[in-house]
Design an enzyme around this catalytic site. Sequence first.
Site, short mmCIF file in Angstrom:
data_model
loop_
_atom_site.label_atom_id
_atom_site.label_comp_id
_atom_site.label_asym_id
_atom_site.label_seq_id
_atom_site.Cartn_x
_atom_site.Cartn_y
_atom_site.Cartn_z
N GLN A 147 0.82 -1.22 0.00
CA GLN A 147 0.00 0.00 0.00
C GLN A 147 0.85 1.27 0.00
OE1 GLN A 147 -1.84 -0.83 4.04
NE2 GLN A 147 -1.28 1.30 4.39
N CYS A 153 -5.51 0.52 4.00
CA CYS A 153 -5.49 -0.87 4.49
C CYS A 153 -6.90 -1.44 4.52
CB CYS A 153 -4.90 -0.90 5.90
SG CYS A 153 -5.80 0.11 7.07
N HIS A 293 -5.26 -0.28 11.87
CA HIS A 293 -4.86 -0.98 10.65
C HIS A 293 -5.86 -2.11 10.41
CE1 HIS A 293 -2.04 -2.00 7.56
NE2 HIS A 293 -1.65 -3.14 8.09
N ASN A 313 -0.61 -9.07 5.37
CA ASN A 313 -0.51 -7.61 5.50
C ASN A 313 -0.42 -6.99 4.10
OD1 ASN A 313 -0.37 -5.17 6.78
ND2 ASN A 313 1.75 -5.41 7.49
#
Length: 346
Positions: A147, A153, A293, A313
């Site tokens: 990202q 996110c 997040h 992630n």
Amino acid sequence: MLYSLGFCALMFFVIPVHIDKKENLAKKSQSQAKFNSFISRYNKSYSLDSEDYKARLEIFENALKTVKTMNGMRQFNESALYGLTEFSDLSPEEFSHKYLRKHHHEHKHRRNERRNDVHSIARRAIPSLPSMVDWRAKGVVTGVKDQGPCGACWAFSTVATVESMLAIKTGKLAELSVQEIIDCARNGNLGCNGGDFCSLLEWLTANQVAIEPATSYPLLLKNDVCKWKKSNPGILVAGNFTCDYLVGREDLLLQRIAEHGPVVVAVNAISWQYYLGGVIENNCPGQPELLNHAVEIVGYDLTSSIPHYIAKNSWGKRFGDGGYVKIATGSNVCGIANEVTSLDVL
Ligand SMILES: *[C@@H]1O[C@H](CO)[C@@H](O)[C@H](O)[C@H]1NC(C)=O
Ligand SMILES: *[C@@H]1O[C@H](CO)[C@@H](O)[C@H](O)[C@H]1NC(C)=O
Ligand SMILES: *[C@@H]1O[C@H](CO)[C@@H](O)[C@H](O)[C@H]1NC(C)=O
């Protein structure tokens, strides 16, 4: 005029420090040597002896101390290991500002909200629960994304989970457009400036917005004009997605992952700045106000010496364990059970 030209020209001569300045290095402190090797490893461009270099060195030295303290709490071979990462020249505040966003979740968006007193619930083992689940091995998880400094996110984790649920349903793994979500999603969502996956899902389903293939709506990693049209082909999310509070009921979270598929969760990722791999058990408090997040949980492993979830992630493959993070089960580590979303595609 000349002055400003000179100034601009000088800007192009900021030379990255290379470790081949050996004589120099020998005299310098150990931490400075580490910093110089960090600079060259991560292609940072701080010119030696500049103010910026000195300020960054100080932050870096603090990072070394933090990492030492965090590693001091390791109990098992599999415990999380912390160290130098590409983020080690950022102060925790800068890291938070650049990569994390205060979580925008509002209570009214919660469906099927379950509030449970952790102490009143016996740790119920679900008999049919497999001891290990990894949806990656079933070929329903797309590659790790990066990202960058775009705080979306919430979009990356939701789209990743839609991709997984689509693959579980159809047997075909396809990448879908995160940029469409960044540009178009409203309902309190702000593109690269932050958002919440439950309000995103409400917006997607209420407006019947199909998520287009990534190839037809490519990633820019910045807020842009919304190019979605109702006639464009894409994937629709089913209206019966869930947004659950499962603190104290992680047995249900495990069951959901095993029986339904990957889930989206909100987490507190501040300590991930220094994460290299292993299972996070400590240094990662989970109070709802600390959430900043969102990630996709793609499996868990209860056979490990530290039973844990496996989280995908969106900070690139170089982060953590090939882009993944392991988080201990059972005590809301990193706030993983505060907001849990399961979804289906139509
Ligand atoms: C740094 O730059 C070199 C040469 O351009 C490249 O090969 C390497 O992958 C880069 N390293 C990082 C960490 O970006
Ligand atoms: C710790 O992990 C390493 C690497 O996986 C392994 O070689 C070693 O045997 C482990 N030690 C213990 C005590 O489990
Ligand atoms: C949505 O409904 C379908 C059909 O009843 C069901 O199979 C699925 O598990 C539900 N999804 C969620 C996330 O509850």
